[in-house]
Motif scaffolding. Structure first.
Motif, PDB file in Angstrom:
ATOM      1  N   MET A  10       0.773  -1.244   0.028  1.00  0.00           N
ATOM      2  CA  MET A  10       0.021  -0.058   0.045  1.00  0.00           C
ATOM      3  C   MET A  10       0.837   1.304  -0.158  1.00  0.00           C
ATOM      4  N   ARG A  11       1.912   1.501   0.932  1.00  0.00           N
ATOM      5  CA  ARG A  11       2.635   2.541   0.865  1.00  0.00           C
ATOM      6  C   ARG A  11       3.148   2.956  -0.411  1.00  0.00           C
ATOM      7  N   PHE A  66     -12.063   2.560   4.476  1.00  0.00           N
ATOM      8  CA  PHE A  66     -11.018   1.677   4.376  1.00  0.00           C
ATOM      9  C   PHE A  66     -10.121   2.389   5.173  1.00  0.00           C
ATOM     10  N   THR A  67      -8.901   1.561   5.553  1.00  0.00           N
ATOM     11  CA  THR A  67      -7.956   1.955   6.645  1.00  0.00           C
ATOM     12  C   THR A  67      -6.565   1.914   6.031  1.00  0.00           C
ATOM     13  N   LEU A  68      -5.514   2.812   6.220  1.00  0.00           N
ATOM     14  CA  LEU A  68      -4.184   2.694   5.463  1.00  0.00           C
ATOM     15  C   LEU A  68      -3.410   2.517   6.809  1.00  0.00           C
ATOM     16  N   SER A  86      -2.204  -4.470  -4.514  1.00  0.00           N
ATOM     17  CA  SER A  86      -2.755  -5.853  -4.619  1.00  0.00           C
ATOM     18  C   SER A  86      -4.025  -6.316  -4.319  1.00  0.00           C
ATOM     19  N   LYS A  87      -4.934  -7.287  -4.539  1.00  0.00           N
ATOM     20  CA  LYS A  87      -6.051  -7.676  -3.931  1.00  0.00           C
ATOM     21  C   LYS A  87      -5.890  -8.094  -2.460  1.00  0.00           C
ATOM     22  N   ALA A 138      -7.287  -3.379   3.596  1.00  0.00           N
ATOM     23  CA  ALA A 138      -7.512  -2.031   3.773  1.00  0.00           C
ATOM     24  C   ALA A 138      -9.133  -1.597   3.692  1.00  0.00           C
ATOM     25  N   ASN A 139      -9.860  -2.403   2.950  1.00  0.00           N
ATOM     26  CA  ASN A 139     -11.362  -2.384   3.152  1.00  0.00           C
ATOM     27  C   ASN A 139     -12.126  -3.212   4.130  1.00  0.00           C
ATOM     28  N   ASN A 140     -11.144  -3.947   5.098  1.00  0.00           N
ATOM     29  CA  ASN A 140     -11.846  -4.831   6.229  1.00  0.00           C
ATOM     30  C   ASN A 140     -10.852  -4.618   7.424  1.00  0.00           C
TER      31      ASN A 140
END
Length: 206
Positions: free
Chosen positions: A36-37, A127-129, A171-172, A178-180
């Motif tokens: 993600m980063r 979402f969360t990062l 990536s999936k 991020a979404n959960n």
């Protein structure tokens, strides 16, 4: 070897195995966080101070930027093209911010640049990062000593639907994390602690 020693050895082996599995799990999770980063471009607007007036104009600058330039990142195919687009528009970002500041009676001006910004674990809508250093479009207003506003401009999630667009660059598995975020609360906390320790070590070296 008596029975007590055998039991102790078994307990040690189980404990070692448990610790090892936790380390592997966190290491794997951090790899997805790093994905993600490395593939996200954030926008970071830092207010002059925490006074109500400075915080209010920070949000007006945000709105002006997103209304004028929010769509320029829509067609970016990857992080590299998003960063290049941001670099090419730095002067424009500054002009928009300075105009907004001037129109609202503020004498200080802004500075726009591309760089790295450290963020703690941050939640945004669905979402969360994770915590860590991210490539960022950094807009500093005045002295830049106030609370900041942030979002993600690549993929472009500051405008419109967020849940699907985040999948565009990461990536999936990373997108699933991020979404959960509720499923990974403890791991997010551990990663944030780890990133804070790394940040503290870097400061000591300086």
């Amino acid at each position: 070897m008596d029975k007590k020693h055998i039991i102790k050895d078994i307990e040690k082996a189980v404990l070692f195995g448990l610790i090892f599995s936790i380390i592997l799990s966190i290491s794997s999770f951090d790899a997805f966080c790093e994905n993600m980063r490395r593939n996200i471009l954030r926008i970071h607007i830092i207010a002059n101070s925490d006074s109500p007036a400075d915080q209010s104009v920070k949000l007006r600058v945000r709105d002006a930027l997103l209304n004028s330039c929010g769509d320029i990142f829509e067609e970016c195919e990857n992080l590299e093209t998003a960063e290049q687009t941001a670099k090419e528009n730095l002067d424009n970002f500054k002009k928009i911010a300075d105009k907004t500041l001037s129109e609202n009676g503020f004498s200080y001006r802004s500075e726009a640049k591309i760089g790295k910004s450290y963020f703690g674990t941050r939640e945004y809508d669905s979402f969360t990062l994770p915590a860590g250093n991210y490539n960022s479009l950094i807009l500093t207003l005045g002295s830049g000593k106030g609370r900041n506003w942030w979002c993600v401009i690549y993929p472009s999630v500051c405008i419109g639907s967020t849940s699907k667009k985040l999948d565009k660059s990461i990536s999936k598995k990373s997108a699933k994390i991020a979404n959960n975020p509720k499923n990974y609360k403890m791991r997010f906390k551990i990663i944030e602690l780890y990133e804070k320790l790394k940040k503290a070590k870097k400061r000591k070296r300086r």
